[in-house]
Design a protein around this motif. Sequence first.
Motif, PDB file in Angstrom:
ATOM      1  N   MET A   1     139.540  45.103  48.210  1.00 29.85           N
ATOM      2  CA  MET A   1     140.176  44.616  47.027  1.00 29.85           C
ATOM      3  C   MET A   1     139.722  43.276  46.874  1.00 29.85           C
ATOM      4  N   ASP A   2     139.634  42.901  45.503  1.00 32.92           N
ATOM      5  CA  ASP A   2     139.193  41.620  45.212  1.00 32.92           C
ATOM      6  C   ASP A   2     140.215  40.583  45.364  1.00 32.92           C
ATOM      7  N   ILE A   3     139.585  39.428  45.802  1.00 27.85           N
ATOM      8  CA  ILE A   3     140.703  38.352  46.329  1.00 27.85           C
ATOM      9  C   ILE A   3     141.607  37.906  44.963  1.00 27.85           C
ATOM     10  N   MET A   4     141.169  38.134  43.846  1.00 23.59           N
ATOM     11  CA  MET A   4     141.961  37.790  42.551  1.00 23.59           C
ATOM     12  C   MET A   4     143.343  38.918  42.565  1.00 23.59           C
ATOM     13  N   ASP A   5     143.072  39.900  42.902  1.00 20.66           N
ATOM     14  CA  ASP A   5     144.116  41.121  43.135  1.00 20.66           C
ATOM     15  C   ASP A   5     145.308  40.504  44.033  1.00 20.66           C
ATOM     16  N   ARG A   6     144.842  39.759  45.298  1.00 15.81           N
ATOM     17  CA  ARG A   6     145.875  39.323  45.937  1.00 15.81           C
ATOM     18  C   ARG A   6     146.687  38.094  45.357  1.00 15.81           C
ATOM     19  N   ILE A   7     145.880  37.169  44.650  1.00 11.73           N
ATOM     20  CA  ILE A   7     146.370  36.052  43.899  1.00 11.73           C
ATOM     21  C   ILE A   7     147.297  36.493  43.014  1.00 11.73           C
ATOM     22  N   ASN A   8     146.868  37.662  42.073  1.00 13.17           N
ATOM     23  CA  ASN A   8     147.807  38.116  41.040  1.00 13.17           C
ATOM     24  C   ASN A   8     149.119  38.782  41.589  1.00 13.17           C
ATOM     25  N   LEU A   9     149.067  39.406  42.714  1.00 14.06           N
ATOM     26  CA  LEU A   9     150.106  40.102  43.306  1.00 14.06           C
ATOM     27  C   LEU A   9     150.987  39.091  43.873  1.00 14.06           C
ATOM     28  N   MET A  10     150.524  37.868  44.417  1.00 12.09           N
ATOM     29  CA  MET A  10     151.362  36.732  44.767  1.00 12.09           C
ATOM     30  C   MET A  10     152.122  36.033  43.697  1.00 12.09           C
ATOM     31  N   LYS A  11     151.287  36.174  42.632  1.00 13.17           N
ATOM     32  CA  LYS A  11     152.220  35.591  41.301  1.00 13.17           C
ATOM     33  C   LYS A  11     153.342  36.495  40.696  1.00 13.17           C
ATOM     34  N   VAL A  25     143.254  29.889  41.742  1.00 11.11           N
ATOM     35  CA  VAL A  25     142.244  30.403  41.028  1.00 11.11           C
ATOM     36  C   VAL A  25     140.998  29.224  40.997  1.00 11.11           C
ATOM     37  N   SER A  26     141.319  27.838  40.977  1.00  4.64           N
ATOM     38  CA  SER A  26     140.322  26.930  41.110  1.00  4.64           C
ATOM     39  C   SER A  26     139.588  27.102  42.282  1.00  4.64           C
ATOM     40  N   ILE A  27     140.587  27.414  43.431  1.00  6.68           N
ATOM     41  CA  ILE A  27     139.700  27.239  44.899  1.00  6.68           C
ATOM     42  C   ILE A  27     138.779  28.445  44.963  1.00  6.68           C
ATOM     43  N   VAL A  28     138.922  29.739  44.438  1.00 17.36           N
ATOM     44  CA  VAL A  28     138.220  30.595  44.199  1.00 17.36           C
ATOM     45  C   VAL A  28     136.810  30.338  43.585  1.00 17.36           C
ATOM     46  N   LYS A  29     137.010  29.607  42.335  1.00 20.51           N
ATOM     47  CA  LYS A  29     136.010  29.051  41.399  1.00 20.51           C
ATOM     48  C   LYS A  29     135.047  28.318  42.348  1.00 20.51           C
ATOM     49  N   VAL A  30     135.474  27.027  43.146  1.00 24.35           N
ATOM     50  CA  VAL A  30     135.048  26.229  44.001  1.00 24.35           C
ATOM     51  C   VAL A  30     133.992  27.111  45.104  1.00 24.35           C
ATOM     52  N   PHE A  31     134.580  28.096  45.731  1.00 30.78           N
ATOM     53  CA  PHE A  31     133.496  29.006  46.376  1.00 30.78           C
ATOM     54  C   PHE A  31     132.649  29.424  45.637  1.00 30.78           C
ATOM     55  N   ARG A  32     132.818  30.269  44.698  1.00 28.54           N
ATOM     56  CA  ARG A  32     131.796  30.821  44.009  1.00 28.54           C
ATOM     57  C   ARG A  32     130.986  30.115  43.108  1.00 28.54           C
ATOM     58  N   GLU A  33     131.391  29.254  42.275  1.00 29.28           N
ATOM     59  CA  GLU A  33     130.452  28.401  41.493  1.00 29.28           C
ATOM     60  C   GLU A  33     129.959  27.217  42.080  1.00 29.28           C
ATOM     61  N   ASP A  34     130.449  26.454  43.123  1.00 27.56           N
ATOM     62  CA  ASP A  34     130.005  25.378  43.683  1.00 27.56           C
ATOM     63  C   ASP A  34     129.178  25.663  44.851  1.00 27.56           C
ATOM     64  N   PHE A  35     129.714  26.791  45.665  1.00 24.92           N
ATOM     65  CA  PHE A  35     129.128  27.266  46.887  1.00 24.92           C
ATOM     66  C   PHE A  35     128.364  28.347  47.098  1.00 24.92           C
ATOM     67  N   ARG A  36     128.370  29.289  45.938  1.00 24.98           N
ATOM     68  CA  ARG A  36     127.935  30.653  45.964  1.00 24.98           C
ATOM     69  C   ARG A  36     128.449  31.600  46.959  1.00 24.98           C
ATOM     70  N   PHE A  37     129.719  31.354  47.328  1.00 23.83           N
ATOM     71  CA  PHE A  37     130.151  32.147  48.346  1.00 23.83           C
ATOM     72  C   PHE A  37     131.222  32.812  47.730  1.00 23.83           C
ATOM     73  N   ASP A  38     131.320  34.315  47.554  1.00 25.91           N
ATOM     74  CA  ASP A  38     132.422  35.127  46.985  1.00 25.91           C
ATOM     75  C   ASP A  38     133.577  35.400  47.943  1.00 25.91           C
ATOM     76  N   LEU A  39     134.716  34.944  47.560  1.00 30.44           N
ATOM     77  CA  LEU A  39     135.822  35.235  48.491  1.00 30.44           C
ATOM     78  C   LEU A  39     136.135  36.524  48.211  1.00 30.44           C
ATOM     79  N   THR A  40     136.498  37.445  49.396  1.00 27.21           N
ATOM     80  CA  THR A  40     137.071  38.609  49.337  1.00 27.21           C
ATOM     81  C   THR A  40     138.388  38.845  50.041  1.00 27.21           C
TER      82      THR A  40
END
Length: 123
Positions: A1-11, A25-40
């Motif tokens: 499951m993508d981490i956004m699925d969890r975030i959407n479900l929480m909402k 969503v901003s936290i996910v972007k920090v990991f992805r865009e600033d640190f090149r780490f994909d949260l799953t």
Amino acid sequence: MDIMDRINLMKECSLVDDAAYADLVSIVKVFREDFRFDLTEENGGVMITHIGAAIKRLKAGEKVNPLDREVLSQAAEESVYPTAQKILDRIREKIARRLPSAEEEFLLVHICNTLETNPNGSN
């Protein structure tokens, strides 16, 4: 499951409001865009849920007990700790709410654990 699925479900389940959703969503972007780490779901699901709960506690005026000093000391000894600290600093810049220091300590340990799942950052 993508981490956004969890975030959407929480909402959808009203575990987070619109502002908290935006912060997550901003936290996910920090990991992805600033640190090149994909949260799953596997490496970041627990952390994202904890942050959502922390924001909800903050909004409700609830306090969290401080993190055991030994746990924080152990995290500081990890090779990923300097990167985790940089990620936390960047998260502070990006989210709308300021988390109390006790919550930030928990978040820092979560970030360390997340990075330990794959220290190279790629999944």
